[in-house]
Scaffold this motif. Sequence first.
Motif, PDB file in Angstrom:
ATOM      1  N   LYS A 355       7.586  55.457  22.357  1.00 14.12           N
ATOM      2  CA  LYS A 355       6.159  55.714  22.108  1.00 14.12           C
ATOM      3  C   LYS A 355       5.308  54.696  22.867  1.00 14.12           C
ATOM      4  CE  LYS A 355       6.428  57.899  17.556  1.00 14.12           C
ATOM      5  NZ  LYS A 355       6.006  57.812  16.134  1.00 14.12           N
ATOM      6  N   THR A 356       4.204  55.179  23.410  1.00 12.15           N
ATOM      7  CA  THR A 356       3.337  54.314  24.209  1.00 12.15           C
ATOM      8  C   THR A 356       2.855  53.118  23.402  1.00 12.15           C
ATOM      9  OG1 THR A 356       2.636  56.223  25.523  1.00 12.15           O
ATOM     10  CG2 THR A 356       1.245  54.263  25.616  1.00 12.15           C
ATOM     11  N   SER A 357       2.501  53.340  22.141  1.00 13.37           N
ATOM     12  CA  SER A 357       2.010  52.237  21.305  1.00 13.37           C
ATOM     13  C   SER A 357       3.087  51.170  21.113  1.00 13.37           C
ATOM     14  CB  SER A 357       1.549  52.760  19.940  1.00 13.37           C
ATOM     15  OG  SER A 357       2.608  53.447  19.290  1.00 13.37           O
ATOM     16  N   LYS A 358       4.324  51.613  20.875  1.00 16.87           N
ATOM     17  CA  LYS A 358       5.440  50.685  20.690  1.00 16.87           C
ATOM     18  C   LYS A 358       5.742  49.935  21.978  1.00 16.87           C
ATOM     19  CE  LYS A 358       8.931  49.226  18.063  1.00 16.87           C
ATOM     20  NZ  LYS A 358       8.709  48.455  16.827  1.00 16.87           N
ATOM     21  N   LEU A 359       5.696  50.650  23.089  1.00 17.63           N
ATOM     22  CA  LEU A 359       5.972  50.056  24.393  1.00 17.63           C
ATOM     23  C   LEU A 359       4.985  48.930  24.696  1.00 17.63           C
ATOM     24  CD1 LEU A 359       7.807  50.418  26.926  1.00 17.63           C
ATOM     25  CD2 LEU A 359       6.053  51.957  27.825  1.00 17.63           C
ATOM     26  N   VAL A 386       3.198  52.779  30.269  1.00 21.57           N
ATOM     27  CA  VAL A 386       3.574  54.081  29.724  1.00 21.57           C
ATOM     28  C   VAL A 386       4.945  54.469  30.267  1.00 21.57           C
ATOM     29  CG1 VAL A 386       1.206  54.942  29.494  1.00 21.57           C
ATOM     30  CG2 VAL A 386       2.457  55.359  31.610  1.00 21.57           C
ATOM     31  N   GLN A 387       5.652  55.318  29.521  1.00 19.10           N
ATOM     32  CA  GLN A 387       6.876  55.934  30.022  1.00 19.10           C
ATOM     33  C   GLN A 387       6.529  57.313  30.555  1.00 19.10           C
ATOM     34  OE1 GLN A 387      10.127  56.297  27.223  1.00 19.10           O
ATOM     35  NE2 GLN A 387      11.502  57.197  28.738  1.00 19.10           N
ATOM     36  N   LEU A 388       7.022  57.612  31.744  1.00 15.48           N
ATOM     37  CA  LEU A 388       6.730  58.907  32.355  1.00 15.48           C
ATOM     38  C   LEU A 388       7.567  60.016  31.708  1.00 15.48           C
ATOM     39  CD1 LEU A 388       6.630  57.864  36.125  1.00 15.48           C
ATOM     40  CD2 LEU A 388       4.696  58.249  34.600  1.00 15.48           C
TER      41      LEU A 388
END
Length: 435
Positions: A355-359, A386-388
């Motif tokens: 998840k973007t927030s966790k990342l 972000v993860q793509l």
Amino acid sequence: MSNIVAIVGRPNVGKSTLFNRFLERREAIVDSTAGVTRDRHYGKSDWNGVEFTVIDTGGYEVDTEDAFQGEIIKQVELAVDEATSIIFMLNVAEGLTDTDIEIHEMLRRSNKPVYIVVNKADSAKEELAATEFYQLGISKYYTMSSATGSGTGELLDDIVKDFPTTEYKDPFEGLPKITIAGRPNVGKSTLTNALLDKEQNIVTDVAGTTRDSIQTLYNKFGHEFVLVDTAGMRRKAKVKEDLEFYSVMRSVRSIEYSDVVIIMVDATLGWESQDMNIFGLAQKNRKGIVIVVNKWDLVEKETNTTRDFEARIKEKIGQFTDIPILFVSALTKQRILKTVEVAMEVYQNRAKKIKTSKLNEIMLPIFEKTPPPALKGKYVKIKYCVQLPTPSPQFVFFCNLPQYVKEAYKRFAENQLRKEFGFTGVPIEVYFRQK
């Protein structure tokens, strides 16, 4: 599974130029595959949405003093045997030669669609000179300039139109695909048979028995996946060089369709150049990787034998060393179920989405504590990540000065991702972009 176009002809007629032009449409799978007599080149291309593999073969010559020419001819013949379609390139400036006639006769015997391409014909004078090639008894040829690309459109239109299939329908769609790859005689078929608990007719010395990789459904012990076997890659078993070359060709095609690649290594021989080639194929295609050292029961062991063997492999494979290495005996079935468990763990790692927030919550403090080194008095500030939405893990870190982020820091970011989120066995791509 995949349509294959082989480009064949004498040396210096423009084969590699055309090959590179095809690959401009899409990144190559393999830049060059070492470990055979002469480097062979493979790539992935597409035309109007139809994908195909391209093979650039060595220059075919006869009556030459080149000590390697015999091997090159064998490899050209193997490429022709494997191909769906063949492009035969000729050079208008040199006219029709005896070697061209010999090559055409060999291609005619293959019973494959052959497209005669007269290269370097980019003027009216050369178009007229090209009519000499009708002496081959052909009804059509294509004139082009592989350097400029003129004439390639009509050629590709016809090749794609004549493909036996333009769409591969996967009977196991949605299931994980795990390929067992490796050099000849390392135990791939033995492992396959042991896992499936039955004898599969997957190894044969009869040429052309297996046109594509064999896929078998595995559904035991709570795991369900497709086992893609490359053991049926033998041809002309008495000729070692042919087997080696054919194994690379078969591995290229199988790895394309895999999620995880189990690279089998012979414990009695160690990690060799061909193993490195297959590892490179899997890594460049961003597949999950598990290294399985087979025939471990045949190795005399001391206290640190396993540790030292593993260290030697990791020393040779370069910077991507976060890979599970298992020591098994397919013959005695020692630890073969562990192979399945680890391969499925790697499959899950490859499919993992953060998840973007966790990342951002975890990675931004790490970057603040250890920022990229300042360059020319300027500091890089990483603001967001972000993860793509890609099949394998790829991450973008947005910052103010991405051009100042060096390779060493990208490796640092990758290592932190592995440490925090666990991507063992999976290549990670890291990008820094302007924000």
